[in-house]
Design a protein around this motif. Sequence first.
Motif, PDB file in Angstrom:
ATOM      1  N   MET A  57       1.057  -1.143   0.243  1.00 30.99           N
ATOM      2  CA  MET A  57       0.404   0.209  -0.141  1.00 30.99           C
ATOM      3  C   MET A  57       0.784   1.531   0.060  1.00 30.99           C
ATOM      4  N   ASN A  58       1.301   1.313   1.136  1.00 32.63           N
ATOM      5  CA  ASN A  58       2.500   2.355   0.894  1.00 32.63           C
ATOM      6  C   ASN A  58       3.451   2.518  -0.503  1.00 32.63           C
ATOM      7  N   ARG A  59       4.099   1.617  -1.360  1.00 28.64           N
ATOM      8  CA  ARG A  59       4.906   1.353  -2.689  1.00 28.64           C
ATOM      9  C   ARG A  59       3.382   2.256  -3.315  1.00 28.64           C
ATOM     10  N   LEU A  60       2.314   2.115  -3.134  1.00 33.48           N
ATOM     11  CA  LEU A  60       1.413   2.746  -3.994  1.00 33.48           C
ATOM     12  C   LEU A  60       1.379   3.411  -4.005  1.00 33.48           C
ATOM     13  N   ILE A  61       1.550   4.252  -2.849  1.00 35.51           N
ATOM     14  CA  ILE A  61       1.169   5.871  -3.024  1.00 35.51           C
ATOM     15  C   ILE A  61       1.635   6.666  -3.019  1.00 35.51           C
ATOM     16  N   ASP A  62       3.214   6.308  -3.092  1.00 31.49           N
ATOM     17  CA  ASP A  62       4.293   6.147  -3.388  1.00 31.49           C
ATOM     18  C   ASP A  62       4.453   7.023  -4.958  1.00 31.49           C
ATOM     19  N   THR A  63       3.790   5.726  -5.766  1.00 30.42           N
ATOM     20  CA  THR A  63       3.810   5.491  -6.822  1.00 30.42           C
ATOM     21  C   THR A  63       3.323   6.571  -7.603  1.00 30.42           C
ATOM     22  N   VAL A  64       1.798   7.384  -7.129  1.00 29.37           N
ATOM     23  CA  VAL A  64       0.580   8.159  -7.185  1.00 29.37           C
ATOM     24  C   VAL A  64       0.742   9.779  -6.607  1.00 29.37           C
ATOM     25  N   SER A  65       0.941   9.788  -5.627  1.00 27.20           N
ATOM     26  CA  SER A  65       1.151  10.638  -4.725  1.00 27.20           C
ATOM     27  C   SER A  65       2.032  11.955  -5.362  1.00 27.20           C
ATOM     28  N   SER A  66       2.798  12.061  -6.204  1.00 35.00           N
ATOM     29  CA  SER A  66       3.611  13.235  -6.514  1.00 35.00           C
ATOM     30  C   SER A  66       2.261  13.350  -7.922  1.00 35.00           C
ATOM     31  N   ALA A  67       2.101  12.433  -8.546  1.00 29.57           N
ATOM     32  CA  ALA A  67       1.366  12.540  -9.232  1.00 29.57           C
ATOM     33  C   ALA A  67      -0.135  12.751 -10.161  1.00 29.57           C
ATOM     34  N   ALA A  68      -0.814  11.824  -8.546  1.00 34.02           N
ATOM     35  CA  ALA A  68      -2.323  11.814  -9.178  1.00 34.02           C
ATOM     36  C   ALA A  68      -3.329  12.477  -9.036  1.00 34.02           C
ATOM     37  N   PRO A  69      -4.066  12.619  -9.688  1.00 33.68           N
ATOM     38  CA  PRO A  69      -4.999  14.043  -9.565  1.00 33.68           C
ATOM     39  C   PRO A  69      -6.139  13.979  -8.185  1.00 33.68           C
ATOM     40  N   SER A  70      -6.407  15.676  -7.773  1.00 32.24           N
ATOM     41  CA  SER A  70      -7.203  14.995  -7.340  1.00 32.24           C
ATOM     42  C   SER A  70      -8.821  14.874  -7.105  1.00 32.24           C
ATOM     43  N   SER A  71      -8.855  14.188  -8.083  1.00 33.70           N
ATOM     44  CA  SER A  71      -9.975  13.081  -8.269  1.00 33.70           C
ATOM     45  C   SER A  71      -9.679  11.422  -8.355  1.00 33.70           C
ATOM     46  N   GLY A  72      -8.743  12.123  -8.369  1.00 34.15           N
ATOM     47  CA  GLY A  72      -8.150  10.221  -7.403  1.00 34.15           C
ATOM     48  C   GLY A  72      -7.994   9.256  -9.026  1.00 34.15           C
ATOM     49  N   VAL A  73      -7.524   8.458  -8.683  1.00 30.78           N
ATOM     50  CA  VAL A  73      -6.831   7.141 -10.100  1.00 30.78           C
ATOM     51  C   VAL A  73      -7.564   5.472 -10.074  1.00 30.78           C
ATOM     52  N   TRP A  74      -7.675   5.443 -11.385  1.00 32.96           N
ATOM     53  CA  TRP A  74      -8.039   3.503 -10.766  1.00 32.96           C
ATOM     54  C   TRP A  74      -7.191   2.564  -9.637  1.00 32.96           C
ATOM     55  N   ILE A  75      -7.608   1.924  -9.562  1.00 33.98           N
ATOM     56  CA  ILE A  75      -6.951   1.193  -8.508  1.00 33.98           C
ATOM     57  C   ILE A  75      -7.984  -0.023  -8.714  1.00 33.98           C
ATOM     58  N   GLY A  76      -7.059  -1.786  -8.807  1.00 34.98           N
ATOM     59  CA  GLY A  76      -8.389  -2.889  -9.267  1.00 34.98           C
ATOM     60  C   GLY A  76      -9.233  -3.226  -8.121  1.00 34.98           C
ATOM     61  N   LEU A  77      -9.636  -2.498  -7.217  1.00 42.78           N
ATOM     62  CA  LEU A  77     -10.920  -3.091  -6.651  1.00 42.78           C
ATOM     63  C   LEU A  77     -12.450  -2.195  -6.450  1.00 42.78           C
ATOM     64  N   TYR A  78     -13.150  -4.159  -7.182  1.00 42.68           N
ATOM     65  CA  TYR A  78     -13.930  -3.076  -7.368  1.00 42.68           C
ATOM     66  C   TYR A  78     -15.312  -4.070  -6.380  1.00 42.68           C
ATOM     67  N   SER A  79     -16.246  -3.584  -7.208  1.00 46.02           N
ATOM     68  CA  SER A  79     -17.377  -4.515  -6.160  1.00 46.02           C
ATOM     69  C   SER A  79     -19.300  -4.820  -6.869  1.00 46.02           C
ATOM     70  N   VAL A 198     -13.707  -7.406  -4.309  1.00 47.21           N
ATOM     71  CA  VAL A 198     -12.560  -8.166  -4.689  1.00 47.21           C
ATOM     72  C   VAL A 198     -11.655  -7.852  -5.117  1.00 47.21           C
ATOM     73  N   TRP A 199     -10.534  -8.354  -5.262  1.00 43.30           N
ATOM     74  CA  TRP A 199      -9.847  -7.374  -6.416  1.00 43.30           C
ATOM     75  C   TRP A 199     -10.136  -7.587  -7.709  1.00 43.30           C
ATOM     76  N   SER A 200      -9.309  -7.095  -8.861  1.00 40.56           N
ATOM     77  CA  SER A 200      -8.812  -7.124 -10.649  1.00 40.56           C
ATOM     78  C   SER A 200      -9.205  -8.325 -10.517  1.00 40.56           C
ATOM     79  N   ASP A 201      -7.994  -9.527  -9.904  1.00 39.08           N
ATOM     80  CA  ASP A 201      -7.612 -11.156 -10.448  1.00 39.08           C
ATOM     81  C   ASP A 201      -8.491 -11.569  -9.169  1.00 39.08           C
ATOM     82  N   GLY A 202      -9.420 -11.603  -9.043  1.00 40.48           N
ATOM     83  CA  GLY A 202     -10.229 -12.267  -8.017  1.00 40.48           C
ATOM     84  C   GLY A 202      -9.941 -12.447  -6.718  1.00 40.48           C
ATOM     85  N   THR A 203      -9.032 -12.120  -6.305  1.00 40.49           N
ATOM     86  CA  THR A 203      -9.155 -12.533  -4.657  1.00 40.49           C
ATOM     87  C   THR A 203      -9.706 -11.206  -3.965  1.00 40.49           C
ATOM     88  N   GLU A 204     -10.519 -11.331  -2.646  1.00 42.43           N
ATOM     89  CA  GLU A 204     -11.106 -10.954  -2.008  1.00 42.43           C
ATOM     90  C   GLU A 204     -10.485 -10.101  -1.913  1.00 42.43           C
TER      91      GLU A 204
END
Length: 312
Positions: A57-79, A198-204
């Motif tokens: 989670m921390n590495r993911l935040i580091d990846t997008v923190s400086s570039a992500a717009p205020s509206s957010g970015v998609w990740i692989g979580l859905y319902s 669940v995540w995009s690959d099907g894991t809960e």
Amino acid sequence: MERLLLTLLLLSEGPVLSACVPRQYIFVDQAMSWTKAQAYCRQTYTDLAIAGNSEEMNRLIDTVSSAAPSSGVWIGLYSENTFLWSDGFRGGDEYRKWRSYEPDWEEKELCVRTEKNIGWWDSPCMNRYRFICYAGTQLDPEFIAVQEPTTWLAAQSFCRENFTDLATVRDDQEHQEVQKLVPSGSSAWIGLFRPALVWSDGTEFSLSSWDGARPRGISCGAASLKESDNLDFQSCETRLPFVCYSHPVFRKVVKLRLRAAGSVDLNDPAVKADLLRKLQLRLKASGATLRWREQPDGRVFTEEADVRGDEL
């Protein structure tokens, strides 16, 4: 051949353990719907970003923190953001008898209870309530009340073992029949539930691994990462940039010392193909892929007086 296999496995032990290599996250600054972003990530990398623990989670935040717009970015979580009946009932109009302000789409409230003279609530599935089963068929049910409080999953198992399933309520008449079986001031499970995140690959999805991240609402079932460790759920058709992930690929040359029996030509195409196939089968579980490193003349093995190893 067996001696050769043992040599290869020992020399390859380090790089073969690729499952321990951390995921790499890639920010893609192109606005797409969640579904199109998922397709792009699967085609170009591995999938939309997945994080299974706080370190990821921390590495993911580091990846997008400086570039992500205020509206957010998609990740692989859905319902799926829809309630389903335990027995799979899909016929007719969707009948719902929600209490005011329900459902409120809390992340852990995936199962539904009915309360006497009030209506339906979405509640945590681990809560313990009475429950209503039905016997017979979906079109001609007989409702049965079970007074022993238990969790939703335990109630579902009991109903399926002893009757047909947890109660499906298709209209006002059936709702009134179920209400008669619920004591005043009490609640009872019925067969309505919402699939877990669940995540995009099907894991809960495991909320505990996100250091306090809390979904704030759900719409259509797509998720975006906004600020810090907060999650925000938006319509799947919203166009946002996104984060993919990939597994790094490592290559290593493994040198072998071989002693051919008799007059076997190790550079014979059929011999090389058979040898590579058997080696690949032995390494199948590791996920490693093997190939011969050929010289310009197509040869792999070179006979020398002082052999220091042939390359794979």
